[in-house]
Design an enzyme around this catalytic site. Structure first.
Site, mmCIF file in Angstrom:
data_model
loop_
_atom_site.group_PDB
_atom_site.id
_atom_site.type_symbol
_atom_site.label_atom_id
_atom_site.label_comp_id
_atom_site.label_asym_id
_atom_site.label_seq_id
_atom_site.Cartn_x
_atom_site.Cartn_y
_atom_site.Cartn_z
ATOM 1 N N HIS A 153 51.567 25.279 34.659
ATOM 2 C CA HIS A 153 51.978 26.194 34.299
ATOM 3 C C HIS A 153 50.718 27.308 34.103
ATOM 4 C CE1 HIS A 153 56.410 25.502 34.474
ATOM 5 N NE2 HIS A 153 55.522 25.388 35.393
ATOM 6 N N SER B 123 51.386 27.480 40.091
ATOM 7 C CA SER B 123 51.854 26.685 41.926
ATOM 8 C C SER B 123 50.117 27.307 42.705
ATOM 9 C CB SER B 123 52.641 25.842 42.896
ATOM 10 O OG SER B 123 53.238 25.335 41.332
ATOM 11 N N LYS C 58 66.150 24.103 45.505
ATOM 12 C CA LYS C 58 65.977 22.994 46.615
ATOM 13 C C LYS C 58 64.756 22.198 45.543
ATOM 14 C CE LYS C 58 61.684 24.253 49.693
ATOM 15 N NZ LYS C 58 61.275 24.892 50.415
ATOM 16 N N ASP C 59 64.429 21.785 44.051
ATOM 17 C CA ASP C 59 64.081 20.497 43.882
ATOM 18 C C ASP C 59 65.147 19.848 43.926
ATOM 19 O OD1 ASP C 59 61.148 21.237 43.500
ATOM 20 O OD2 ASP C 59 61.473 21.834 41.429
ATOM 21 N N GLU D 83 52.093 -6.433 45.695
ATOM 22 C CA GLU D 83 52.338 -4.938 46.048
ATOM 23 C C GLU D 83 52.118 -3.931 47.397
ATOM 24 O OE1 GLU D 83 55.440 -7.039 45.471
ATOM 25 O OE2 GLU D 83 56.601 -4.984 44.573
HETATM 26 C C1 HEM Z 1 54.121 10.923 37.276
HETATM 27 C C2 HEM Z 1 53.810 11.194 38.475
HETATM 28 C C3 HEM Z 1 53.280 12.842 38.715
HETATM 29 C C4 HEM Z 1 54.089 13.733 38.248
HETATM 30 C C5 HEM Z 1 55.593 13.859 36.837
HETATM 31 C C6 HEM Z 1 53.801 14.312 38.585
HETATM 32 C C7 HEM Z 1 54.571 16.186 38.418
HETATM 33 C C8 HEM Z 1 53.947 17.651 38.848
HETATM 34 C C9 HEM Z 1 55.335 18.433 38.850
HETATM 35 C C10 HEM Z 1 56.484 18.401 38.510
HETATM 36 C C11 HEM Z 1 54.074 19.498 39.815
HETATM 37 C C12 HEM Z 1 54.992 20.798 40.110
HETATM 38 C C13 HEM Z 1 55.689 20.582 41.622
HETATM 39 C C14 HEM Z 1 54.295 20.364 42.536
HETATM 40 O O1 HEM Z 1 53.729 21.266 42.887
HETATM 41 O O2 HEM Z 1 54.815 19.114 43.186
HETATM 42 C C15 HEM Z 1 53.073 19.225 40.290
HETATM 43 C C16 HEM Z 1 52.082 19.782 40.419
HETATM 44 C C17 HEM Z 1 50.306 18.774 40.815
HETATM 45 N N1 HEM Z 1 50.082 17.553 40.938
HETATM 46 FE FE1 HEM Z 1 51.663 16.220 39.802
HETATM 47 N N2 HEM Z 1 52.549 14.318 39.324
HETATM 48 C C18 HEM Z 1 52.770 13.010 39.391
HETATM 49 C C19 HEM Z 1 51.240 12.926 39.852
HETATM 50 C C20 HEM Z 1 49.852 13.433 40.338
HETATM 51 C C21 HEM Z 1 48.946 13.144 40.548
HETATM 52 C C22 HEM Z 1 48.543 11.327 40.616
HETATM 53 C C23 HEM Z 1 48.040 13.470 41.066
HETATM 54 C C24 HEM Z 1 47.010 13.304 41.725
HETATM 55 C C25 HEM Z 1 45.377 12.365 41.628
HETATM 56 C C26 HEM Z 1 48.909 14.755 41.204
HETATM 57 C C27 HEM Z 1 48.203 15.883 41.302
HETATM 58 C C28 HEM Z 1 49.113 17.308 41.402
HETATM 59 C C29 HEM Z 1 48.256 18.602 41.873
HETATM 60 C C30 HEM Z 1 46.912 18.891 42.062
HETATM 61 C C31 HEM Z 1 49.417 19.302 41.701
HETATM 62 C C32 HEM Z 1 49.168 20.844 41.703
HETATM 63 C C33 HEM Z 1 50.002 21.573 42.764
HETATM 64 C C34 HEM Z 1 49.671 22.738 43.649
HETATM 65 O O3 HEM Z 1 50.176 23.437 42.966
HETATM 66 O O4 HEM Z 1 50.234 22.891 44.921
HETATM 67 N N3 HEM Z 1 50.138 14.636 40.402
HETATM 68 N N4 HEM Z 1 52.860 17.765 39.742
#
Ligand code: HEM
Length: 469
Positions: free
Chosen positions: A217, A221, A245-246, A289
């Site tokens: 934030h 995004s 959408k989500d 797994e």
């Molecule tokens: C418990 C696990 C995770 C949760 C709850 C989570 C949650 C989120 C949320 C809510 C967003 C914003 C919505 C979206 O772009 O889909 C986001 C964005 C992002 N997440 Fe995660 N995430 C998790 C794990 C990860 C992992 C494992 C990675 C990479 C190794 C990652 C990398 C990113 C990146 C790079 C963004 C920015 C995406 C963009 O703006 O295009 N996330 N995450």
């Protein structure tokens, strides 16, 4: 968090009172209602919300399971059976937690490949990405410890195999392993500490997720074009557009989740885990797994134990540095014609590595052999010796087959074979080559496609985008 003006208006005396003292509602309103979000996010951007849903499900079901589970070698397996049979809704809660782990990893892998494809790890989103890698590391540790708690054959031997990897550390390896075990082998103290840590880690994940979303934030995004929003016309408010959408995507995901829970809860598990742990009997094949299989294949691809462990760890840790390995100025692979085929080959590599992880190391994917039939064993043996006298490296095997009338001896002379270990090694090589060679080089030599002028132009077309401005 980012400093954009909030349209929040307290509606009654209490919210006005609270807003002047702790503006938490204002903060939430700014972050999850007004928040400007690129107008072109596709369904791959719903996986963040889906992951948050998975995390909540794991926490709720896990806390209830812990109320009935007994972390003791003599009772753990029986206490899980007790949950399944005697506790009200126990089977549903346990299956939701068990299937939930798989769904969580499925969503996390899709979320990561989304980030890789659209270059979401690039500046200014490096910290979001690094926090994500820390989250996946914690998820791996948590899932491994959770699986061990069932104290079935596969649980016990998976813990034995993985904790034994620490013995590969020179000089202190043995002592570290015994310290982790709390004894001279995997036992009661090990189970107890795995339970304690399995309860702790999800809360570390919650904290990391909070930082992850905070960091997101601050910079906003990314989006499928990889072009940053320039005018107000490129964004829409988070509510109602992305809340709807989500929510829709999460419900569709929940349907798949529910299908597994209700119709195939054990499909993703291993039958050996229905047998109570027995330290005196090793299962014929120890497999983790499905979500660990690619890493397991990398571990086994390397013949040396220490090097195998280091390579497996490196396969995850390399993700920390990819924001600096990718030299391209263009974020989205959509506009990167040279990287695109290499990217999809990388996806296939990860999937095939998973397949290799499930097979035994000497499994042969391809085999070309000449076979000669003999009616007596002596004839087959002398033919074998004759071939060996000419070529001592020949790969020969005598296979005895019995049909209703006679016994025959097939002398199999294998000319070419592609074993699991060789294939895994080749794929491991490509896995690292993608990050260390392809990403840096392709970024320098590629001529990208022309980018759209703005996000609005990419979805509305040039003239409509101009009019809307
Ligand atoms: C418990 C696990 C995770 C949760 C709850 C989570 C949650 C989120 C949320 C809510 C967003 C914003 C919505 C979206 O772009 O889909 C986001 C964005 C992002 N997440 Fe995660 N995430 C998790 C794990 C990860 C992992 C494992 C990675 C990479 C190794 C990652 C990398 C990113 C990146 C790079 C963004 C920015 C995406 C963009 O703006 O295009 N996330 N995450």
């Amino acid at each position: 968090m980012s400093d954009h003006s909030s349209t929040y208006e307290p509606t009654n005396g209490f919210t006005r009172w609270l807003d002047e003292r702790l503006p938490i509602m204002r903060l939430m309103h700014g972050q999850f209602i007004d928040f400007p979000t690129p107008r072109n996010l596709n369904y791959l951007w719903t996986f963040g919300a889906i992951l948050t849903f998975c995390l909540a499900i794991q926490l709720i079901t896990g806390i209830v399971l812990a109320m009935h589970f007994i972390p003791h070698g003599d009772f753990a397996f029986a206490s899980v059976e007790h949950i399944m049979r005697d506790v009200n809704w126990g089977d549903l809660i346990r299956y939701t937690h068990f299937v939930g782990a798989s769904m969580f990893f499925l969503a996390a892998y899709i979320h990561m490949f989304r980030g890789l494809y659209f270059g979401s790890y690039k500046s200014p989103r490096e910290i979001i990405w690094i926090l994500g890698v820390l989250i996946i590391l914690c998820m791996i540790i948590t899932a491994f410890m959770g699986y061990s708690l069932v104290w079935g054959q596969m649980s016990f031997w998976a813990v034995t195999v993985i904790t034994n990897l620490f013995t590969a550390i020179p000089i202190v390896g043995e002592s570290i392993t015994q310290w982790i075990w709390g004894g001279y082998s995997v036992g009661d103290p090990t189970l107890n500490r795995l339970f304690s840590l399995h309860y702790l880690f999800p809360f570390i994940i919650v904290a990391l997720v909070a930082l992850h979303i905070w960091a997101l934030h601050v910079v906003g995004s990314n989006n499928p074009t990889g072009v940053e929003p320039k005018t107000e016309n490129d964004s829409v408010s988070f509510y109602p557009y992305y809340v709807i959408k989500d929510s829709f995507a999460t419900m569709v995901f929940a349907l798949l989740f529910a299908w597994f829970v209700f119709y195939a809860p054990n499909y993703l598990g291993h039958s050996d885990n229905f047998i109570e742990a027995n330290p005196l009997q090793t299962p014929p094949h120890i497999v983790p797994e499905w979500y660990f299989l690619p890493f397991y294949a990398i571990l086994r691809a390397i013949p040396d134990k220490l090097l195998g462990v280091v390579t497996m760890m490196a396969a995850i840790c390399v993700l920390f540095i990819i924001p600096w390995l990718d030299t391209s100025k263009i974020r989205s692979t959509r506009y990167r014609p040279l990287l695109k085929p290499f990217f999809w080959l990388f996806v296939i590599t990860c999937l095939v590595l998973g397949y290799c992880g499930a097979k035994s190391p000497d499994y042969r994917f391809v085999e070309m052999a000449d076979t000669q039939k003999y009616t007596s064993k002596a004839a087959a043996v002398s033919a074998k010796e004759e071939i060996l006298s000419k070529n001592k490296h020949a790969d020969l095997e005598i296979i005895e087959s019995i049909n209703s009338k006679e016994i025959t001896y097939d002398l199999k002379n294998t000319k070419f074979k592609l074993t699991n270990q060789v294939l895994s090694l080749l794929l491991t090589f490509y896995y690292f080559a993608f990050f260390f060679a392809i990403m840096p080089i392709v970024g320098l030599i590629e001529t990208p496609h022309k980018l759209p002028g703005s996000i609005a132009e990419s979805v509305l077309g040039k003239s409509s985008a101009d009019k809307a401005q």
